[in-house]
Design a protein around this motif. Structure first.
Motif, PDB file in Angstrom:
ATOM      1  N   PRO A 179     -16.276  65.925   4.192  1.00 21.89           N
ATOM      2  CA  PRO A 179     -15.826  66.332   3.331  1.00 21.89           C
ATOM      3  C   PRO A 179     -16.780  65.976   1.950  1.00 21.89           C
ATOM      4  CG  PRO A 179     -13.947  66.640   3.804  1.00 21.89           C
ATOM      5  CD  PRO A 179     -15.092  65.929   5.528  1.00 21.89           C
ATOM      6  N   GLU A 186     -15.345  73.794  -3.182  1.00 23.97           N
ATOM      7  CA  GLU A 186     -14.090  74.017  -4.400  1.00 23.97           C
ATOM      8  C   GLU A 186     -12.614  73.883  -3.522  1.00 23.97           C
ATOM      9  OE1 GLU A 186     -15.412  76.841  -6.831  1.00 23.97           O
ATOM     10  OE2 GLU A 186     -16.821  76.040  -7.682  1.00 23.97           O
ATOM     11  N   PRO A 187     -11.779  73.534  -3.774  1.00 29.81           N
ATOM     12  CA  PRO A 187     -10.614  73.433  -3.635  1.00 29.81           C
ATOM     13  C   PRO A 187     -10.532  75.133  -2.558  1.00 29.81           C
ATOM     14  CG  PRO A 187     -10.129  72.749  -5.729  1.00 29.81           C
ATOM     15  CD  PRO A 187     -11.573  72.943  -5.587  1.00 29.81           C
ATOM     16  N   ALA A 188     -10.747  76.531  -2.911  1.00 30.71           N
ATOM     17  CA  ALA A 188     -10.623  77.004  -2.283  1.00 30.71           C
ATOM     18  C   ALA A 188     -11.520  77.583  -0.894  1.00 30.71           C
ATOM     19  CB  ALA A 188     -10.269  78.693  -2.794  1.00 30.71           C
ATOM     20  N   ASP A 189     -12.446  76.147  -0.914  1.00 25.21           N
ATOM     21  CA  ASP A 189     -14.116  77.080   0.085  1.00 25.21           C
ATOM     22  C   ASP A 189     -13.084  76.313   1.882  1.00 25.21           C
ATOM     23  OD1 ASP A 189     -15.410  78.112  -1.852  1.00 25.21           O
ATOM     24  OD2 ASP A 189     -15.918  75.813  -1.956  1.00 25.21           O
ATOM     25  N   SER A 264     -10.642  75.219   8.168  1.00 27.92           N
ATOM     26  CA  SER A 264     -10.684  74.750   6.886  1.00 27.92           C
ATOM     27  C   SER A 264     -10.977  73.224   6.415  1.00 27.92           C
ATOM     28  CB  SER A 264      -9.981  74.658   6.713  1.00 27.92           C
ATOM     29  OG  SER A 264      -8.210  73.718   7.079  1.00 27.92           O
ATOM     30  N   PHE A 265     -11.275  72.426   6.129  1.00 27.75           N
ATOM     31  CA  PHE A 265     -11.195  71.386   5.124  1.00 27.75           C
ATOM     32  C   PHE A 265     -10.016  70.904   5.635  1.00 27.75           C
ATOM     33  CE2 PHE A 265     -14.556  72.937   2.274  1.00 27.75           C
ATOM     34  CZ  PHE A 265     -15.676  71.962   3.138  1.00 27.75           C
ATOM     35  N   SER A 267      -6.038  69.701   5.045  1.00 33.67           N
ATOM     36  CA  SER A 267      -5.871  68.879   4.051  1.00 33.67           C
ATOM     37  C   SER A 267      -4.160  68.226   4.059  1.00 33.67           C
ATOM     38  CB  SER A 267      -5.472  69.767   2.200  1.00 33.67           C
ATOM     39  OG  SER A 267      -4.806  70.252   2.631  1.00 33.67           O
ATOM     40  N   THR A 268      -4.195  69.126   5.777  1.00 31.30           N
ATOM     41  CA  THR A 268      -2.584  68.505   5.848  1.00 31.30           C
ATOM     42  C   THR A 268      -2.747  68.749   7.262  1.00 31.30           C
ATOM     43  OG1 THR A 268      -2.466  70.633   5.681  1.00 31.30           O
ATOM     44  CG2 THR A 268      -1.170  69.107   4.112  1.00 31.30           C
ATOM     45  N   SER A 275      -9.256  65.353   8.753  1.00 29.83           N
ATOM     46  CA  SER A 275     -10.111  65.300   8.288  1.00 29.83           C
ATOM     47  C   SER A 275     -10.709  65.167   7.219  1.00 29.83           C
ATOM     48  CB  SER A 275      -9.681  66.786   7.533  1.00 29.83           C
ATOM     49  OG  SER A 275      -8.992  65.543   6.727  1.00 29.83           O
ATOM     50  N   THR A 276     -11.361  64.272   7.626  1.00 33.52           N
ATOM     51  CA  THR A 276     -12.468  62.881   6.178  1.00 33.52           C
ATOM     52  C   THR A 276     -13.970  62.861   7.167  1.00 33.52           C
ATOM     53  OG1 THR A 276     -11.273  60.759   7.307  1.00 33.52           O
ATOM     54  CG2 THR A 276     -10.290  62.000   5.274  1.00 33.52           C
TER      55      THR A 276
END
Length: 344
Positions: A179, A186-189, A264-265, A267-268, A275-276
C-alpha cells in the motif's frame, strides 16, 4: 467484515484414502462453497517447485519496465499486464486493479512459445515443469469431480482437458505492490476487483503471512481466506487453494459453485498475516480444449440440478457455446481498453 471464511480441507493424495469418499467430499465442497483447500505436502507438486516458482516471480517483476513492456499482454491472454491494465469488476471499480501480472501460455520442448522477460529466459524448463505439474493436479481433481458427480464416463472432464489440444489454460504470476507504493489508492479501492474465475478449475499458491484474498459469502459479506487455515500450521507448505470457475459451473448448470472473490488492501487481515508488505501469488487457470462444447455433462446429479434449479438461474435459458467462445466473452469484459482498441 465477516469472520474468517470456513472452507473444507481435503487431502486428495493421502495414502490408502478411499477415492470415492474423497470425490464425494470434493464435490460437496464445490457445491456448498466453490472453494476447497487441498493439502499438498509435496506429493502432487513439490515444495521445491513452488518455492522456485515464487523466486522466478520476484525476478520477473523486478525486471526493467521496458523488458516487461516488450512482452505486453495480447488478446491470446499471454504476456505482461501492468498496474491498472486489468479491471476485474468494471461496474464498481474507479480504476483498474492495483497489480501486475504475467500470463504464461504453453511451452514446447521446455521453451516458451511467447515473448518473456530476459531475466527468466534461462529458467524456461523450470517454468514448463511447474506448469505441467499444475495441469496434472488439475486432471486429478477433474477425475475426482467426474467420479463424485457420477459422470458417464468419469473421465469426461479429463478427456476434455487434454494438454495436447489448444486451450485457454494459463499459468499466472501476480504481484501486488505494498500500500505504501500505491499512494493514489482510495479507501474504497481494492487490489483486484470482485470476480469469479473464467475456467474450469483454479489452483492458487500463496505465501504465508500475506493477506488479501476474500470471498463473498451468501449473506453478502466479505470474509478473508487464511493462507494457513487451522490444522495446517505444521504442514511444510500452505495448502493449495482450489476453486471452481465459471465454466465448470456453467457446464454443470450451476450445481458446482463459482464463488465471487477479490483481493483487498485488508485493513483487518487474518491474525498472523500482514497487508503492509508486497503480495505475490501464483495461479493456474485450467481450461478445456477450445473446441469443447459446453453442453450439460452426462451426469444424473447434474440432471437433477437442472430439474431442481439448484443455485437459481445459474443455467436458465443459456446459450450453448464452446470453451473458446466463453473465454473470449469474459476477457473482453476484463481488458476493456485492449478490446476497445481492436474495434477502431
Amino acid at each position: 467484515m465477516a469472520g474468517t471464511a470456513t472452507i473444507p480441507i481435503i487431502d486428495i493424495s493421502a495414502e490408502g484414502a478411499d477415492q470415492i469418499q474423497v470425490a464425494k467430499e470434493l464435490v460437496d465442497a464445490a457445491v456448498e462453497y466453490g472453494f476447497v483447500y487441498v493439502r499438498n505436502a509435496g506429493r502432487d507438486i513439490s515444495t521445491e517447485q513452488i518455492e522456485n516458482a515464487f523466486g522466478l516471480s520476484r525476478t520477473l517483476f523486478a525486471s526493467p519496465l521496458e523488458d516487461k513492456q516488450r512482452c505486453k499482454i495480447e488478446k491470446n491472454n499471454q504476456g505482461w499486464s501492468g498496474m491498472h491494465t486489468e479491471t476485474l469488476d468494471p461496474k464498481t471499480q474507479r480504476v483498474g486493479d492495483f497489480k501486475e501480472g504475467f500470463n504464461f501460455g504453453t511451452f514446447k520442448d521446455g521453451k516458451a512459445t511467447q515473448p518473456i522477460p530476459r531475466s527468466i529466459e534461462p529458467h524456461q524448463a523450470q517454468l514448463a515443469g511447474f506448469r505441467e505439474a499444475c495441469h496434472a493436479l488439475c486432471q486429478k481433481l477433474l477425475l475426482l469431480f467426474g467420479i463424485g458427480l457420477q459422470v458417464d464416463p468419469p473421465t469426461f472432464f479429463t478427456s476434455a482437458h487434454s494438454p495436447a489440444q489448444p486451450s485457454g489454460s494459463i499459468l499466472r504470476f501476480l504481484y501486488y505492490p505494498p500500500p505504501s507504493a500505491t499512494p493514489t489508492a482510495e479507501p474504497a479501492d481494492v487490489r483486484a476487483g470482485a470476480h469469479s474465475d473464467y475456467g474450469s478449475v483454479t489452483l492458487l499458491f500463496r505465501l504465508r503471512g500475506q493477506a488479501g484474498l476474500e470471498i463473498l459469502e451468501p449473506a453478502g459479506t466479505w470474509a478473508p481466506v487464511p493462507v494457513t487455515p487451522p490444522g495446517t500450521e505444521g504442514d511444510v507448505a500452505p495448502p493449495i487453494l482450489v476453486n471452481i470457475g465459471d465454466l465448470l459451473s456453467y457446464w454443470t448448470n450451476g450445481l458446482l459453485r463459482s464463488t465471487v472473490h477479490r483481493v483487498s488492501f485488508s485493513s483487518t487481515p487474518t491474525p498472523g498475516e500482514s497487508s503492509t508488505d508486497p503480495r505475490y501469488s501464483i495461479v493456474y487457470f485450467c481450461h478445456p480444449a477450445d473446441a469443447t462444447p459446453l453442453a450439460p455433462v452426462p451426469s444424473a446429479r447434474v440432471a437433477a440440478a437442472i430439474d431442481g434449479n439448484v443455485h437459481a438461474g445459474a443455467g436458465a435459458d443459456k446459450k450453448e457455446m464452446t470453451a473458446a467462445e466463453h473465454l473470449k466473452m469474459r476477457l473482453s469484459e476484463t481488458y476493456l481498453q485492449m478490446y476497445a482498441e481492436g474495434k477502431k
